[in-house]
Design a protein around this motif. Structure first.
Motif, short mmCIF file in Angstrom:
data_model
loop_
_atom_site.label_atom_id
_atom_site.label_comp_id
_atom_site.label_asym_id
_atom_site.label_seq_id
_atom_site.Cartn_x
_atom_site.Cartn_y
_atom_site.Cartn_z
N VAL A 270 -7.12 71.10 9.23
CA VAL A 270 -5.83 71.80 9.34
C VAL A 270 -5.96 73.31 9.22
CG1 VAL A 270 -4.46 69.84 8.56
CG2 VAL A 270 -5.34 71.47 6.87
N THR A 271 -7.17 73.80 8.96
CA THR A 271 -7.35 75.25 8.84
C THR A 271 -8.24 75.80 9.96
OG1 THR A 271 -9.24 74.93 7.34
CG2 THR A 271 -7.07 75.25 6.34
N THR A 272 -8.59 74.97 10.92
CA THR A 272 -9.45 75.38 12.02
C THR A 272 -8.68 75.30 13.33
OG1 THR A 272 -11.37 74.49 10.85
CG2 THR A 272 -11.63 74.94 13.21
N SER A 273 -8.74 76.35 14.11
CA SER A 273 -8.07 76.36 15.41
C SER A 273 -8.82 75.48 16.40
CB SER A 273 -7.98 77.79 15.95
OG SER A 273 -7.46 77.79 17.27
N GLU A 274 -8.07 74.82 17.28
CA GLU A 274 -8.68 74.01 18.32
C GLU A 274 -9.00 74.81 19.57
OE1 GLU A 274 -6.11 70.71 19.03
OE2 GLU A 274 -6.35 69.88 17.01
N VAL A 275 -8.69 76.10 19.52
CA VAL A 275 -8.99 76.98 20.66
C VAL A 275 -10.51 77.17 20.75
CG1 VAL A 275 -8.73 79.32 21.55
CG2 VAL A 275 -6.78 78.15 20.51
N PRO A 276 -11.09 77.16 21.94
CA PRO A 276 -12.54 77.38 22.09
C PRO A 276 -12.99 78.66 21.40
CG PRO A 276 -11.62 76.66 24.16
CD PRO A 276 -10.46 76.90 23.25
N VAL A 277 -14.13 78.63 20.76
CA VAL A 277 -14.61 79.77 19.97
C VAL A 277 -14.87 81.00 20.83
CG1 VAL A 277 -15.56 78.34 18.15
CG2 VAL A 277 -16.97 78.88 20.13
N ASP A 278 -15.14 80.81 22.13
CA ASP A 278 -15.44 81.97 22.98
C ASP A 278 -14.20 82.62 23.56
OD1 ASP A 278 -14.83 79.84 24.60
OD2 ASP A 278 -16.49 80.15 26.00
N LEU A 279 -13.00 82.08 23.23
CA LEU A 279 -11.77 82.70 23.70
C LEU A 279 -11.53 83.98 22.91
CD1 LEU A 279 -9.70 81.72 25.87
CD2 LEU A 279 -8.20 81.10 23.97
N PRO A 283 -4.03 81.97 21.35
CA PRO A 283 -2.68 82.01 21.92
C PRO A 283 -1.63 81.63 20.89
CG PRO A 283 -4.20 80.78 23.34
CD PRO A 283 -4.90 81.04 22.05
N GLU A 284 -0.43 82.22 21.03
CA GLU A 284 0.65 81.91 20.12
C GLU A 284 0.95 80.41 20.17
OE1 GLU A 284 5.29 83.26 19.23
OE2 GLU A 284 4.10 84.23 20.80
N GLY A 285 1.10 79.82 19.00
CA GLY A 285 1.35 78.39 18.90
C GLY A 285 0.09 77.58 18.72
N SER A 286 -1.08 78.22 18.84
CA SER A 286 -2.34 77.51 18.69
C SER A 286 -3.04 77.84 17.36
CB SER A 286 -3.29 77.85 19.84
OG SER A 286 -2.73 77.47 21.08
N GLU A 287 -2.37 78.64 16.52
CA GLU A 287 -2.96 79.00 15.23
C GLU A 287 -3.06 77.77 14.32
OE1 GLU A 287 -0.08 80.12 16.35
OE2 GLU A 287 -0.14 82.30 16.64
N PRO A 288 -4.03 77.76 13.42
CA PRO A 288 -4.13 76.65 12.47
C PRO A 288 -2.86 76.55 11.64
CG PRO A 288 -6.12 78.00 12.41
CD PRO A 288 -5.12 78.75 13.24
N ALA A 289 -2.48 75.34 11.27
CA ALA A 289 -1.26 75.12 10.50
C ALA A 289 -1.39 75.65 9.07
CB ALA A 289 -0.92 73.63 10.47
N MET A 290 -2.62 75.74 8.58
CA MET A 290 -2.83 76.12 7.18
C MET A 290 -4.00 77.07 7.04
SD MET A 290 -2.02 72.56 5.18
CE MET A 290 -0.66 71.52 5.74
N ARG A 291 -4.08 77.67 5.86
CA ARG A 291 -5.21 78.55 5.56
C ARG A 291 -5.84 78.12 4.25
NH1 ARG A 291 -4.78 82.42 1.59
NH2 ARG A 291 -2.75 82.57 0.57
N LEU A 292 -7.14 78.33 4.14
CA LEU A 292 -7.84 78.03 2.89
C LEU A 292 -7.47 79.07 1.84
CD1 LEU A 292 -11.38 77.18 4.30
CD2 LEU A 292 -9.74 75.56 3.32
N VAL A 293 -7.16 78.60 0.64
CA VAL A 293 -6.86 79.50 -0.47
C VAL A 293 -8.12 79.72 -1.31
CG1 VAL A 293 -5.40 79.88 -2.50
CG2 VAL A 293 -4.47 78.69 -0.50
#
Length: 340
Positions: A270-279, A283-293
């Motif tokens: 839930v803290t990793t984007s599914e967008v390809p790493v070379d992008l 894109p807006e709406g593709s950000e991870p839902a959560m962040r590591l604290v």
């Protein structure tokens, strides 16, 4: 640990108490914010939250009726800011719905302190401890389910070896399983004493001299099997992530590598984007839902470990929701299959 009698009601020392409260507090600043303490136990972490975060209320979940009763007495001074619920912690959605909280945003924060509680270890008739002869029960909820004696007396050798190897990381799992099967053919297991004696015979002497008590790994494995702990955790972590809104946090203390692996995998998802790493951008709406604290898994320092030996194996992780849940996530997506 000393006693769990009512004369010493607060003998249990919560692990990483100050750090846990500090991680939960930012999500609980709004009046009426709800912390779901999924492993209430003796209520130490919940008490600290209620004392230090006056805006918060706590819903405490425990499958152990005795723990629930004792924590309830301990937290009674906080009145309706505390609600105790007899449930297993993968039932978070049902608990929130039953309390009328699901429709108003659910939980502000969720906390897990995994493993066996001090109460369960100290009550000899529960069968969790191996240093005294006691009934081989090990159920966290003694009102239902199979006991450790049932496992020992009914599993065939391959299945028993699997339990000991997978949950106890026991190198001599098959040898112990064969000893158990031979022993129960003469006398079924009912108490822990004969099992401990068998383990001294089954585990070679050189191996008994290192790694702590020779019964430690077997008792841990039996407890995890009896209570279905890993399967419950695989369902509970995704349920907790789905229960929090934006700004909400999930904080987990694990004491076993298999538990921590489940938590780490769920948090990474839930803290990793599914967008390809070379992008070049997300894109807006593709950000991870959560962040590591927390950065990785935090551990107790040497001072705490000396004061509280249970803290030696703790791994603490936390995440915070930064985007609303998607439809798929709200339906309870997880990595361990549906509820049984």
């Amino acid at each position: 640990m000393t006693s769990t009698g009512d004369a010493v009601p607060h003998a249990h020392v919560p692990v990483l108490l100050d750090r846990v409260v500090a991680l939960l507090e930012p999500a609980l600043r709004t009046e009426g914010a709800v912390l779901v303490d999924c492993t209430l136990g003796m209520g130490g972490h919940s008490e600290a939250v209620l004392e230090r975060v006056p805006t918060a209320r706590v819903v405490g979940i425990d499958r152990d009726p005795e723990a629930l009763a004792r924590a309830g007495r301990r937290l009674a001074p906080y009145g309706d800011r505390f609600t105790g619920v007899h449930a297993v912690y993968d039932e978070i959605p049902d608990v929130l719905e039953g309390l009328g909280l699901a429709a108003v945003g659910g939980a502000s924060a969720v906390f897990f302190d995994l493993g066996v509680s001090s109460l369960q270890l100290d009550e000899l008739d529960r069968g969790f401890a191996y240093r005294e002869d006691s009934p081989l029960d090990m159920r966290m909820d003694p009102t239902r389910g199979r006991t450790a004696a049932d496992v020992l007396n009914t599993y065939d050798a391959p299945d028993l070896a699997r339990v000991l190897r997978d949950y106890g990381e026991e190198k001599f799992a098959r040898r112990i399983a064969d000893f158990v099967v031979a022993r129960r053919a003469e006398t079924p297991f009912t108490t822990s004493g004969p099992l401990v004696e068998l383990l001294y015979d089954a585990i070679p002497a050189p191996a008994r001299r290192t790694g702590g008590h020779p019964a430690k790994r077997t008792f841990q494995a039996l407890r995890m099997e009896v209570n279905d702990e890993l399967a419950v955790l695989r369902r509970a972590v995704p349920a907790s992530l789905s229960a929090i809104g934006v700004g909400g946090r999930v904080v987990v203390e694990s004491y076993h590598s298999l538990e921590d692996r489940i938590v780490k995998r769920a948090f990474t998802a839930v803290t990793t984007s599914e967008v390809p790493v070379d992008l070049p951008f997300v894109p807006e709406g593709s950000e991870p839902a959560m962040r590591l604290v927390t950065r990785g898994a935090e551990k107790a320092d040497e001072d705490e470990t000396e004061q509280n030996p249970r803290a030696a194996s703790v791994r603490l992780r936390a995440v915070e929701r930064v985007h609303p849940a998607t439809g798929g996530e709200r339906r309870g997506r997880n990595d361990g299959g549906g509820r049984r």
